[in-house]
Write a protein that holds these residues in place. Structure first.
Motif, PDB file in Angstrom:
ATOM      1  N   UNK A  59     -14.187 -27.081   4.811  1.00  0.00           N
ATOM      2  CA  UNK A  59     -13.340 -26.523   5.569  1.00  0.00           C
ATOM      3  C   UNK A  59     -12.762 -24.900   3.597  1.00  0.00           C
ATOM      4  N   UNK A  60     -12.903 -24.820   2.624  1.00  0.00           N
ATOM      5  CA  UNK A  60     -12.169 -24.185   1.676  1.00  0.00           C
ATOM      6  C   UNK A  60     -13.481 -24.406   0.697  1.00  0.00           C
ATOM      7  N   UNK A  61     -13.262 -23.804   0.058  1.00  0.00           N
ATOM      8  CA  UNK A  61     -13.843 -23.065  -1.214  1.00  0.00           C
ATOM      9  C   UNK A  61     -14.733 -22.057  -1.691  1.00  0.00           C
ATOM     10  N   UNK A  62     -15.286 -21.000   0.120  1.00  0.00           N
ATOM     11  CA  UNK A  62     -15.697 -19.870   0.310  1.00  0.00           C
ATOM     12  C   UNK A  62     -14.549 -18.448  -0.276  1.00  0.00           C
ATOM     13  N   UNK A  63     -14.241 -18.767  -0.837  1.00  0.00           N
ATOM     14  CA  UNK A  63     -12.648 -17.334  -0.981  1.00  0.00           C
ATOM     15  C   UNK A  63     -13.861 -16.833  -2.150  1.00  0.00           C
ATOM     16  N   UNK A  64     -14.045 -17.032  -2.756  1.00  0.00           N
ATOM     17  CA  UNK A  64     -14.642 -16.167  -4.335  1.00  0.00           C
ATOM     18  C   UNK A  64     -15.858 -15.522  -4.235  1.00  0.00           C
ATOM     19  N   UNK A  65     -16.579 -16.429  -3.070  1.00  0.00           N
ATOM     20  CA  UNK A  65     -17.688 -15.840  -2.919  1.00  0.00           C
ATOM     21  C   UNK A  65     -17.862 -14.848  -2.187  1.00  0.00           C
ATOM     22  N   UNK A  66     -17.326 -14.969  -1.171  1.00  0.00           N
ATOM     23  CA  UNK A  66     -16.534 -14.176  -0.565  1.00  0.00           C
ATOM     24  C   UNK A  66     -16.513 -12.915  -0.792  1.00  0.00           C
ATOM     25  N   UNK A  67     -15.268 -12.496  -1.703  1.00  0.00           N
ATOM     26  CA  UNK A  67     -14.989 -11.353  -2.722  1.00  0.00           C
ATOM     27  C   UNK A  67     -16.027 -10.865  -3.384  1.00  0.00           C
ATOM     28  N   UNK A  68     -17.395 -12.137  -3.912  1.00  0.00           N
ATOM     29  CA  UNK A  68     -18.270 -11.966  -5.050  1.00  0.00           C
ATOM     30  C   UNK A  68     -19.137 -10.589  -3.973  1.00  0.00           C
ATOM     31  N   UNK A  69     -19.630 -10.847  -2.705  1.00  0.00           N
ATOM     32  CA  UNK A  69     -20.261 -10.891  -2.261  1.00  0.00           C
ATOM     33  C   UNK A  69     -19.689  -9.415  -1.494  1.00  0.00           C
ATOM     34  N   UNK A 120      -7.796 -20.795 -16.632  1.00  0.00           N
ATOM     35  CA  UNK A 120      -8.584 -19.870 -16.342  1.00  0.00           C
ATOM     36  C   UNK A 120     -10.029 -20.113 -15.837  1.00  0.00           C
ATOM     37  N   UNK A 121      -9.881 -21.150 -15.016  1.00  0.00           N
ATOM     38  CA  UNK A 121     -10.688 -21.296 -14.506  1.00  0.00           C
ATOM     39  C   UNK A 121     -11.323 -21.121 -13.029  1.00  0.00           C
ATOM     40  N   UNK A 122     -11.757 -19.570 -13.098  1.00  0.00           N
ATOM     41  CA  UNK A 122     -11.782 -18.914 -11.549  1.00  0.00           C
ATOM     42  C   UNK A 122     -13.206 -18.398 -11.375  1.00  0.00           C
ATOM     43  N   UNK A 123     -13.791 -19.342 -10.541  1.00  0.00           N
ATOM     44  CA  UNK A 123     -15.044 -19.375 -10.700  1.00  0.00           C
ATOM     45  C   UNK A 123     -16.215 -19.545  -8.961  1.00  0.00           C
ATOM     46  N   UNK A 124     -17.228 -18.574  -8.910  1.00  0.00           N
ATOM     47  CA  UNK A 124     -17.935 -19.030  -7.395  1.00  0.00           C
ATOM     48  C   UNK A 124     -18.473 -19.760  -8.262  1.00  0.00           C
ATOM     49  N   UNK A 148     -20.173  -8.218  -6.693  1.00  0.00           N
ATOM     50  CA  UNK A 148     -19.873  -8.552  -8.653  1.00  0.00           C
ATOM     51  C   UNK A 148     -19.021  -9.863  -8.131  1.00  0.00           C
ATOM     52  N   UNK A 149     -18.639 -10.891  -9.063  1.00  0.00           N
ATOM     53  CA  UNK A 149     -17.486 -11.495  -8.813  1.00  0.00           C
ATOM     54  C   UNK A 149     -16.244 -11.055  -9.764  1.00  0.00           C
ATOM     55  N   UNK A 150     -15.262 -11.764  -9.570  1.00  0.00           N
ATOM     56  CA  UNK A 150     -14.192 -11.141 -10.127  1.00  0.00           C
ATOM     57  C   UNK A 150     -14.261 -11.770 -11.138  1.00  0.00           C
ATOM     58  N   UNK A 151     -13.594 -10.622 -12.361  1.00  0.00           N
ATOM     59  CA  UNK A 151     -13.950 -10.839 -13.999  1.00  0.00           C
ATOM     60  C   UNK A 151     -11.668 -11.123 -13.576  1.00  0.00           C
ATOM     61  N   UNK A 152     -11.633 -12.489 -15.087  1.00  0.00           N
ATOM     62  CA  UNK A 152     -10.727 -12.341 -15.307  1.00  0.00           C
ATOM     63  C   UNK A 152      -9.853 -12.620 -16.229  1.00  0.00           C
ATOM     64  N   UNK A 153      -8.772 -12.075 -16.409  1.00  0.00           N
ATOM     65  CA  UNK A 153      -8.176 -12.470 -17.741  1.00  0.00           C
ATOM     66  C   UNK A 153      -7.162 -13.454 -18.916  1.00  0.00           C
TER      67      UNK A 153
END
Length: 154
Positions: free
Chosen positions: A120-130, A108-112, A134-139
């Motif tokens: 070279x990686x790790x920016x995806x969720x920051x882009x989604x939040x921008x 369940x660990x999905x965090x910006x 708002x950051x994505x929500x995890x269920x």
């Protein structure tokens, strides 16, 4: 039998909403094999769906969000799950488009997070939040994987 005359024109009723959230106008779900080509197929599917829904102005941003979330789902689906799949659900809302991606991983660990500027990686969720504001929500459903939800405003 005499013909009935139509009554006065009815005013359109506003779409109901729950706690300020838009209820879906339309929706579409698609499964993808958790392979390296899944994100590309998901982008093409998303562009087609948004064109049919008449919201082409959201295509570029929505395809980027879909690509990031499906890419993460493929990464977390794992090779030990056979067949490994992920599910993309798109929902057209009055105020935007909801992108929901499910994968079978119980992680369940999905965090910006902050990343090194040279990474070279790790920016995806920051882009989604921008893009979503708002950051994505995890269920998480124990034993049934997780769903990551991001909503793109119009």
């Amino acid at each position: 039998m005499p013909a009935q005359r139509p009554g006065p024109p009815q005013q359109p009723r506003p779409r109901p909403s729950a706690a300020g959230l838009d209820l879906p106008i339309a929706g579409c779900a698609q499964l993808f094999a958790a392979t390296p080509t899944a994100a590309g197929w998901a982008r093409r599917h998303t562009a087609d769906v948004l064109a049919r829904w008449g919201v082409p102005e959201l295509t570029d941003n929505c395809c980027l969000v879909v690509s990031e979330l499906v890419g993460n789902a493929v990464r977390h689906a794992g090779p030990d799950r056979t067949p490994a799949v992920c599910r993309l659900v798109l929902k057209l809302l009055v105020g935007g488009v909801s992108v929901e991606v499910w994968d079978p991983s119980p992680d369940a660990v999905v965090s910006v997070r902050e990343v090194d500027a040279l990474s070279e990686s790790g920016r995806g969720l920051a882009i989604v939040a921008a893009l979503c504001g708002a950051p994505p929500v995890v269920f998480v459903a124990p034993g049934s994987g997780k769903t990551v939800v991001a909503v793109l405003p119009r």
